[in-house]
Design a protein around this motif. Structure first.
Motif, mmCIF file in Angstrom:
data_model
loop_
_atom_site.group_PDB
_atom_site.id
_atom_site.type_symbol
_atom_site.label_atom_id
_atom_site.label_comp_id
_atom_site.label_asym_id
_atom_site.label_seq_id
_atom_site.Cartn_x
_atom_site.Cartn_y
_atom_site.Cartn_z
ATOM 1 N N GLN A 111 114.127 91.734 25.025
ATOM 2 C CA GLN A 111 113.519 91.136 26.193
ATOM 3 C C GLN A 111 112.638 91.885 27.073
ATOM 4 O OE1 GLN A 111 116.599 88.373 27.545
ATOM 5 N NE2 GLN A 111 115.833 86.637 26.524
ATOM 6 N N LEU A 112 113.524 93.046 27.547
ATOM 7 C CA LEU A 112 112.841 93.890 28.245
ATOM 8 C C LEU A 112 111.521 94.695 27.635
ATOM 9 C CD1 LEU A 112 115.889 95.675 30.015
ATOM 10 C CD2 LEU A 112 114.354 94.275 31.082
ATOM 11 N N PHE A 113 111.568 94.785 26.469
ATOM 12 C CA PHE A 113 110.439 95.715 25.786
ATOM 13 C C PHE A 113 109.280 94.693 25.765
ATOM 14 C CE2 PHE A 113 107.876 96.675 22.260
ATOM 15 C CZ PHE A 113 107.864 98.194 22.448
ATOM 16 N N LEU A 114 109.602 93.354 25.507
ATOM 17 C CA LEU A 114 108.554 92.198 25.475
ATOM 18 C C LEU A 114 107.899 91.910 26.923
ATOM 19 C CD1 LEU A 114 110.041 89.909 23.184
ATOM 20 C CD2 LEU A 114 108.261 91.310 22.561
ATOM 21 N N ALA A 115 108.905 92.162 27.880
ATOM 22 C CA ALA A 115 108.338 92.136 29.305
ATOM 23 C C ALA A 115 107.387 93.041 29.562
ATOM 24 C CB ALA A 115 109.660 91.931 30.317
ATOM 25 N N GLY A 116 107.741 94.491 29.142
ATOM 26 C CA GLY A 116 106.751 95.422 29.528
ATOM 27 C C GLY A 116 105.411 95.335 28.583
ATOM 28 N N PHE A 117 105.625 94.679 27.670
ATOM 29 C CA PHE A 117 104.461 94.602 26.527
ATOM 30 C C PHE A 117 103.561 93.426 27.169
ATOM 31 C CE2 PHE A 117 102.451 92.465 22.803
ATOM 32 C CZ PHE A 117 101.670 93.410 22.172
ATOM 33 N N LEU A 118 104.208 92.325 27.638
ATOM 34 C CA LEU A 118 103.497 91.348 28.121
ATOM 35 C C LEU A 118 102.640 91.692 29.521
ATOM 36 C CD1 LEU A 118 105.749 88.270 27.676
ATOM 37 C CD2 LEU A 118 103.561 88.719 26.395
ATOM 38 N N GLY A 119 103.358 92.646 30.104
ATOM 39 C CA GLY A 119 102.796 93.153 31.575
ATOM 40 C C GLY A 119 101.508 94.204 31.257
ATOM 41 N N GLU A 120 101.566 94.744 30.034
ATOM 42 C CA GLU A 120 100.665 95.517 30.010
ATOM 43 C C GLU A 120 98.958 94.630 29.496
ATOM 44 O OE1 GLU A 120 99.975 98.868 29.730
ATOM 45 O OE2 GLU A 120 101.688 99.473 30.333
ATOM 46 N N ILE A 121 99.552 93.662 28.707
ATOM 47 C CA ILE A 121 98.609 92.612 28.267
ATOM 48 C C ILE A 121 97.954 91.800 29.643
ATOM 49 C CG2 ILE A 121 97.961 90.167 27.142
ATOM 50 C CD1 ILE A 121 100.024 91.180 25.033
ATOM 51 N N ILE A 122 98.754 91.510 30.474
ATOM 52 C CA ILE A 122 98.321 90.896 31.690
ATOM 53 C C ILE A 122 97.301 91.777 32.660
ATOM 54 C CG2 ILE A 122 99.140 89.890 33.883
ATOM 55 C CD1 ILE A 122 101.566 88.891 32.642
ATOM 56 N N LEU A 123 97.760 92.897 32.628
ATOM 57 C CA LEU A 123 97.090 94.034 33.293
ATOM 58 C C LEU A 123 95.572 94.276 32.779
ATOM 59 C CD1 LEU A 123 99.625 97.174 34.514
ATOM 60 C CD2 LEU A 123 98.288 95.402 35.789
ATOM 61 N N ARG A 124 95.423 94.071 31.602
ATOM 62 C CA ARG A 124 94.286 94.232 30.937
ATOM 63 C C ARG A 124 93.399 93.132 30.977
ATOM 64 N NH1 ARG A 124 97.424 97.891 29.590
ATOM 65 N NH2 ARG A 124 96.794 100.039 28.649
ATOM 66 N N THR A 125 94.046 91.878 31.128
ATOM 67 C CA THR A 125 93.285 90.427 31.092
ATOM 68 C C THR A 125 92.890 89.816 32.552
ATOM 69 O OG1 THR A 125 94.980 89.452 30.422
ATOM 70 C CG2 THR A 125 93.641 90.352 28.704
ATOM 71 N N LYS A 126 93.909 90.287 33.383
ATOM 72 C CA LYS A 126 93.781 89.531 34.901
ATOM 73 C C LYS A 126 92.592 89.084 35.364
ATOM 74 C CE LYS A 126 94.686 93.259 38.120
ATOM 75 N NZ LYS A 126 95.707 93.730 39.117
ATOM 76 N N ASN A 127 92.546 88.356 36.068
ATOM 77 C CA ASN A 127 91.145 88.010 36.994
ATOM 78 C C ASN A 127 91.703 87.825 38.380
ATOM 79 O OD1 ASN A 127 89.177 87.847 34.736
ATOM 80 N ND2 ASN A 127 89.974 85.861 34.285
ATOM 81 N N ASN A 128 91.066 88.312 39.302
ATOM 82 C CA ASN A 128 91.308 88.152 40.657
ATOM 83 C C ASN A 128 91.161 86.660 41.100
ATOM 84 O OD1 ASN A 128 91.565 90.797 40.981
ATOM 85 N ND2 ASN A 128 89.449 91.176 41.340
ATOM 86 N N GLU A 129 92.354 86.335 41.563
ATOM 87 C CA GLU A 129 92.484 84.728 41.961
ATOM 88 C C GLU A 129 92.010 84.710 43.579
ATOM 89 O OE1 GLU A 129 96.473 83.595 41.251
ATOM 90 O OE2 GLU A 129 96.118 83.679 39.035
ATOM 91 N N GLU A 130 91.488 83.696 43.760
ATOM 92 C CA GLU A 130 91.082 83.318 45.209
ATOM 93 C C GLU A 130 92.475 82.920 45.872
ATOM 94 O OE1 GLU A 130 87.599 80.817 47.459
ATOM 95 O OE2 GLU A 130 88.566 80.074 45.716
ATOM 96 N N ARG A 131 92.548 83.839 46.922
ATOM 97 C CA ARG A 131 93.920 83.851 47.753
ATOM 98 C C ARG A 131 93.839 82.799 48.989
ATOM 99 N NH1 ARG A 131 93.635 88.982 46.287
ATOM 100 N NH2 ARG A 131 93.664 89.696 48.556
ATOM 101 N N TYR A 132 92.730 82.616 49.473
ATOM 102 C CA TYR A 132 92.549 81.658 50.634
ATOM 103 C C TYR A 132 91.129 80.975 50.433
ATOM 104 C CZ TYR A 132 89.745 86.076 51.764
ATOM 105 O OH TYR A 132 88.970 87.191 51.493
ATOM 106 N N LYS A 133 91.035 79.922 51.426
ATOM 107 C CA LYS A 133 89.774 79.297 51.349
ATOM 108 C C LYS A 133 89.048 79.285 52.920
ATOM 109 C CE LYS A 133 90.384 77.048 47.516
ATOM 110 N NZ LYS A 133 89.318 77.109 46.348
ATOM 111 N N VAL A 134 87.959 79.861 52.910
ATOM 112 C CA VAL A 134 87.311 79.909 54.133
ATOM 113 C C VAL A 134 86.536 78.566 54.434
ATOM 114 C CG1 VAL A 134 85.090 81.049 55.305
ATOM 115 C CG2 VAL A 134 86.905 82.484 53.832
ATOM 116 N N TRP A 135 86.752 78.043 55.640
ATOM 117 C CA TRP A 135 86.197 76.812 55.814
ATOM 118 C C TRP A 135 85.007 77.162 56.947
ATOM 119 C CZ3 TRP A 135 89.210 72.946 59.745
ATOM 120 C CH2 TRP A 135 88.258 71.856 59.884
#
Length: 317
Positions: free
Chosen positions: A289-313
């Motif tokens: 499970q730990l090995f898979l967690a590291g593997f998934l973390g690497e995949i996420i780092l390579r595919t992540k998109n910046n999410e909007e963390r706030y809404k400007v009014w």
């Protein structure tokens, strides 16, 4: 433009006009070209109408209004994106940060070539039990964990080169760790300046035990991200591999004993009677499970998109 002054705020309508007048006095006496950016983090009082009035009478005053309270880090993130000055200075809106400190901070950036200068409120007027002692403990832990030798990470009065704020990503409750984020981004010349701390004149402090606890949790997060944020497999993969190998060797030893009938002198004769069977099985499962967690973390780092963390009014100027 010489200077961008960022002021995140939440329900500070009583102090805004006084703070503005004080800042303008300092700007004029030092002949700065400047902009003042107020970031209203979802205030429910008259803070935004006051900012609108200030912006209408002075084109150098700009405003950002969030749709709700998203937090100081998000407010600073929005301010950093909008700031145009060569030097960016952040300060709180509650009058506890003195605008008279601005020239000294500005000179440390422009003349002494610091990348970042953090204020140090050496003499404080806060409650000793509610804020001073927790802050000392927090700052000690932050120094030990991050390697950045500052005495007051949580001081809102800081100065930055423009290039610094454009290259650090402030999220969650990470505003107090901007010096650490800057160091991790490659900005190594970080200084500190003793600044005057004013007693709170209006309203009540927004500091609570939840912020203290969250600060320590964020400290753990930023330590992990600085060490393994770009390579999670180096931590999880290594731990998982070690645990799997230990479990596999233990299982092999149990099988060897059964194969050569070495259980005869022991109180259990079946492999499943041996507690080491379950220990080795559990270790192998956790290792996988730990090995898979590291593997998934690497995949996420390579595919992540910046999410909007706030809404400007709304925005002004």
């Amino acid at each position: 433009m010489n200077l961008s002054l960022l002021i995140p705020l939440l329900n500070e309508d009583e102090s805004l006009k006084e703070l503005y007048t004080w800042i303008i006095s300092v700007m004029k006496s030092n002949n700065y070209s400047y902009e003042i950016i107020f970031i209203d983090d979802g205030s429910t009082d008259n803070s935004w109408p006051i900012i609108e009035d200030l912006a209408s009478e002075n084109a150098n005053v700009k405003g950002i209004r969030f749709m709700k309270n998203f937090g100081k880090s998000q407010a600073l993130h929005a301010g950093f994106a909008k700031a145009q000055g060569d030097v960016i200075i952040t300060m709180d809106a509650d009058l506890q940060d003195s605008p008279e400190e601005i020239p000294g901070l500005y000179e440390m950036i422009t003349e002494q070539n610091y990348d970042l200068v953090s204020g140090w409120k050496k003499k404080r007027y806060d409650s000793v039990v509610a804020k001073n002692l927790p802050s000392k403990l927090f700052n000690w832990a932050a120094r030990k964990t991050s390697g950045v030798q500052l005495n007051d990470f949580n001081c809102g009065l800081k100065a930055y080169k423009n290039v610094v704020v454009k290259n650090v990503e402030v999220s969650g409750e990470m505003h107090r760790y901007i010096p650490v984020l800057a160091k991790n981004a490659g900005f190594s010349k970080i200084g500190e300046k003793v600044v005057q701390h004013q007693a709170r004149k209006y309203g009540e402090t927004k500091f609570g035990m939840d912020r203290f606890v969250n600060g320590f949790l964020d400290l753990i997060t930023i330590w992990f991200l600085s060490k393994f944020g770009k390579r999670p497999m180096h931590l999880f993969g290594a731990m998982g591999s070690v645990m799997f190998i230990i479990g596999f060797l233990a299982a092999g030893f149990i099988g060897f004993m059964k194969l050569y009938n070495l259980y005869n002198d022991l109180p259990y004769h079946l492999i499943t009677d041996n507690p080491w069977f379950y220990i080795s099985l559990t270790t192998m499962v956790l290792g996988t499970q730990l090995f898979l967690a590291g593997f998934l973390g690497e995949i996420i780092l390579r595919t992540k998109n910046n999410e909007e963390r706030y809404k400007v009014w709304k925005e002004l100027n």
